[in-house]
Design a protein around this motif. Structure first.
Motif, PDB file in Angstrom:
ATOM      1  N   LEU A  25       9.727  -2.832  -0.175  1.00  0.00           N
ATOM      2  CA  LEU A  25       9.585  -1.383  -0.297  1.00  0.00           C
ATOM      3  C   LEU A  25       9.548  -0.772   1.094  1.00  0.00           C
ATOM      4  N   TYR A  26      10.251   0.356   1.259  1.00  0.00           N
ATOM      5  CA  TYR A  26      10.126   1.141   2.471  1.00  0.00           C
ATOM      6  C   TYR A  26       9.129   2.270   2.214  1.00  0.00           C
ATOM      7  N   PRO A  27       8.077   2.412   3.051  1.00  0.00           N
ATOM      8  CA  PRO A  27       7.089   3.473   2.850  1.00  0.00           C
ATOM      9  C   PRO A  27       7.644   4.818   3.307  1.00  0.00           C
ATOM     10  N   SER A  28       8.416   5.433   2.458  1.00  0.00           N
ATOM     11  CA  SER A  28       9.169   6.625   2.805  1.00  0.00           C
ATOM     12  C   SER A  28       8.279   7.844   2.983  1.00  0.00           C
ATOM     13  N   TYR A  29       8.643   8.680   3.956  1.00  0.00           N
ATOM     14  CA  TYR A  29       7.931   9.944   4.138  1.00  0.00           C
ATOM     15  C   TYR A  29       8.105  10.851   2.918  1.00  0.00           C
ATOM     16  N   ALA A  30       9.104  10.576   2.094  1.00  0.00           N
ATOM     17  CA  ALA A  30       9.317  11.367   0.885  1.00  0.00           C
ATOM     18  C   ALA A  30       8.099  11.335  -0.032  1.00  0.00           C
ATOM     19  N   TRP A  31       7.317  10.240   0.053  1.00  0.00           N
ATOM     20  CA  TRP A  31       6.108  10.159  -0.774  1.00  0.00           C
ATOM     21  C   TRP A  31       4.883   9.699   0.013  1.00  0.00           C
ATOM     22  N   ALA A  32       5.059   8.945   1.084  1.00  0.00           N
ATOM     23  CA  ALA A  32       3.919   8.296   1.740  1.00  0.00           C
ATOM     24  C   ALA A  32       3.004   9.280   2.462  1.00  0.00           C
ATOM     25  N   HIS A  33       3.456  10.515   2.678  1.00  0.00           N
ATOM     26  CA  HIS A  33       2.605  11.493   3.362  1.00  0.00           C
ATOM     27  C   HIS A  33       1.711  12.254   2.389  1.00  0.00           C
ATOM     28  N   LEU A  34       1.903  12.069   1.088  1.00  0.00           N
ATOM     29  CA  LEU A  34       1.146  12.849   0.110  1.00  0.00           C
ATOM     30  C   LEU A  34      -0.289  12.349   0.007  1.00  0.00           C
ATOM     31  N   PRO A  35      -1.255  13.242  -0.123  1.00  0.00           N
ATOM     32  CA  PRO A  35      -2.662  12.829  -0.235  1.00  0.00           C
ATOM     33  C   PRO A  35      -3.002  12.401  -1.654  1.00  0.00           C
ATOM     34  N   GLY A  36      -4.115  11.712  -1.792  1.00  0.00           N
ATOM     35  CA  GLY A  36      -4.662  11.439  -3.113  1.00  0.00           C
ATOM     36  C   GLY A  36      -4.398  10.055  -3.654  1.00  0.00           C
ATOM     37  N   GLY A  37      -3.754   9.178  -2.887  1.00  0.00           N
ATOM     38  CA  GLY A  37      -3.462   7.845  -3.391  1.00  0.00           C
ATOM     39  C   GLY A  37      -4.571   6.852  -3.084  1.00  0.00           C
ATOM     40  N   ASP A  38      -4.438   5.686  -3.663  1.00  0.00           N
ATOM     41  CA  ASP A  38      -5.367   4.587  -3.416  1.00  0.00           C
ATOM     42  C   ASP A  38      -4.775   3.730  -2.300  1.00  0.00           C
ATOM     43  N   GLY A  39      -5.180   4.015  -1.072  1.00  0.00           N
ATOM     44  CA  GLY A  39      -4.596   3.346   0.079  1.00  0.00           C
ATOM     45  C   GLY A  39      -4.816   1.852   0.081  1.00  0.00           C
ATOM     46  N   ASP A  40      -6.010   1.411  -0.302  1.00  0.00           N
ATOM     47  CA  ASP A  40      -6.288  -0.019  -0.313  1.00  0.00           C
ATOM     48  C   ASP A  40      -5.427  -0.745  -1.341  1.00  0.00           C
ATOM     49  N   LYS A  41      -5.250  -0.133  -2.510  1.00  0.00           N
ATOM     50  CA  LYS A  41      -4.447  -0.763  -3.555  1.00  0.00           C
ATOM     51  C   LYS A  41      -2.985  -0.846  -3.136  1.00  0.00           C
ATOM     52  N   LEU A  42      -2.469   0.228  -2.529  1.00  0.00           N
ATOM     53  CA  LEU A  42      -1.083   0.215  -2.062  1.00  0.00           C
ATOM     54  C   LEU A  42      -0.905  -0.824  -0.963  1.00  0.00           C
ATOM     55  N   TRP A  43      -1.844  -0.865  -0.016  1.00  0.00           N
ATOM     56  CA  TRP A  43      -1.730  -1.827   1.077  1.00  0.00           C
ATOM     57  C   TRP A  43      -1.756  -3.262   0.550  1.00  0.00           C
ATOM     58  N   GLU A  44      -2.626  -3.536  -0.384  1.00  0.00           N
ATOM     59  CA  GLU A  44      -2.705  -4.885  -0.937  1.00  0.00           C
ATOM     60  C   GLU A  44      -1.409  -5.271  -1.638  1.00  0.00           C
ATOM     61  N   ALA A  45      -0.827  -4.309  -2.384  1.00  0.00           N
ATOM     62  CA  ALA A  45       0.437  -4.590  -3.076  1.00  0.00           C
ATOM     63  C   ALA A  45       1.574  -4.771  -2.079  1.00  0.00           C
ATOM     64  N   LEU A  46       1.557  -3.979  -0.996  1.00  0.00           N
ATOM     65  CA  LEU A  46       2.589  -4.110   0.021  1.00  0.00           C
ATOM     66  C   LEU A  46       2.480  -5.463   0.726  1.00  0.00           C
ATOM     67  N   TRP A  47       1.251  -5.861   1.010  1.00  0.00           N
ATOM     68  CA  TRP A  47       1.025  -7.175   1.630  1.00  0.00           C
ATOM     69  C   TRP A  47       1.507  -8.304   0.718  1.00  0.00           C
ATOM     70  N   ALA A  48       1.176  -8.195  -0.563  1.00  0.00           N
ATOM     71  CA  ALA A  48       1.536  -9.255  -1.508  1.00  0.00           C
ATOM     72  C   ALA A  48       3.048  -9.382  -1.665  1.00  0.00           C
ATOM     73  N   SER A  49       3.779  -8.287  -1.447  1.00  0.00           N
ATOM     74  CA  SER A  49       5.232  -8.319  -1.627  1.00  0.00           C
ATOM     75  C   SER A  49       5.969  -8.435  -0.293  1.00  0.00           C
ATOM     76  N   SER A  50       5.255  -8.853   0.748  1.00  0.00           N
ATOM     77  CA  SER A  50       5.855  -9.004   2.069  1.00  0.00           C
ATOM     78  C   SER A  50       6.268 -10.456   2.315  1.00  0.00           C
TER      79      SER A  50
END
Length: 299
Positions: A53-78
């Motif tokens: 996944l590319y962390p696109s500015y199209a969505w990655a700049h939006l507030p309100g997400g679960d940063g830890d959950k996204l980071w863990e999923a990004l790590w797991a798929s790296s």
């Protein structure tokens, strides 16, 4: 006099990853690698951080997400380099007799914590080169560390001298200079930029480098993200339009593409004799460089 410079069929593979699913994204990449090879491609280039996944500015700049959950999923798929993913890509390259350039999110197994935006060059017998992006762009710095810069090199292969940079590194004059010194004949330019400005950038590089440029931007739709994606998404159907293209050296002519708003494989035949002719007129790191005057910069 007979020349030894080959004509190389290149393929720019514009496709969506299976978001945050490394195994499924890898299987998709291997299938597309086979498809491109079936069209005669000898060098196959995938987009920036296709795995997974590319962390696109199209969505990655939006507030309100679960940063830890996204980071863990990004790590797991790296991807770990070296590691089993690289081995499987090399096995496929050996079976298909191709060279593959693919963008990955790279993690370090021996020191968990940082991710890198990395371009891998893989051949039939394994990893040929690994380049970590020097400077993540703006919001990317929330996800990626900075590269050390010790991997800015051109790789000599049976398909010619392969080099390149990731996305907006291609706008960095000194990064380009580092690669230009290796005499690239084919320039790899995976990116997430779908703008007209990017098309101007790759055409300039083809002229400056005297090299064919293979550009593979992101094409990705909202539909690629699952309902459980841990970050809010904007009300848009497409987050990246693509624009895969191949550009000729010297003239900067677009000889294949650009492809927008679709998955697809853009194929072009690159006669490397054209790079010799282009550099005869303008060799930025050779006879036209005047490095004796311009480098290091005068104080």
């Amino acid at each position: 006099m007979e020349t030894t410079l080959p004509t190389v069929r290149v393929a720019a593979v514009q496709a969506m990853p299976v978001v945050l699913d490394l195994e499924a994204s890898l299987e998709k990449a291997l299938g597309l690698l086979s498809e491109a090879a079936g069209q005669g491609a000898e060098l196959v280039v995938f987009p920036e951080t296709f795995l997974s996944l590319y962390p696109s500015y199209a969505w990655a700049h939006l507030p309100g997400g679960d940063g830890d959950k996204l980071w863990e999923a990004l790590w797991a798929s790296s991807v770990e380099v070296p590691g089993p993913v690289v081995d499987r890509i090399a096995d496929a390259c050996r079976e298909l007799d191709v060279i593959c350039a693919i963008g990955v999110n790279e993690r370090e197994a021996e020191r968990p914590g940082s991710l890198y935006n990395t371009l891998l060059l893989v051949g039939p017998y394994g990893l040929l080169n690994r380049h970590r992006k020097l400077m993540p762009t703006f919001h990317e710095r929330l996800f990626h560390g900075i590269g050390a810069g010790d991997d800015l090199q051109v790789t000599a292969t049976r398909l010619g001298r392969l080099g390149g940079l990731i996305c907006w590194e291609n706008r960095m004059p000194l990064a380009r200079w580092a690669v230009l010194q290796g005499g690239p004949q084919i320039w790899l330019a995976p990116t997430a930029d779908d703008s007209e400005g990017w098309q101007a950038t790759i055409r300039h590089i083809a002229i400056e480098a005297g090299a064919f440029v293979v550009s593979v931007p992101q094409f990705i739709e909202r539909a690629a993200f699952g309902d459980d994606f841990p970050w809010p998404l904007p009300d848009s159907d497409v987050f990246g339009r693509g624009g895969a293209a191949v550009v000729a050296p010297g003239s900067g002519e677009v000889i294949a593409g650009p492809l927008y708003d679709a998955d697809g494989v853009v194929v072009a035949d690159c006669d490397l004799r054209q790079t010799l002719h282009a550099k005869r007129w303008f060799d930025a790191a050779g006879h036209y460089s005047r490095a004796d005057v311009l480098w290091p910069p005068s104080k």
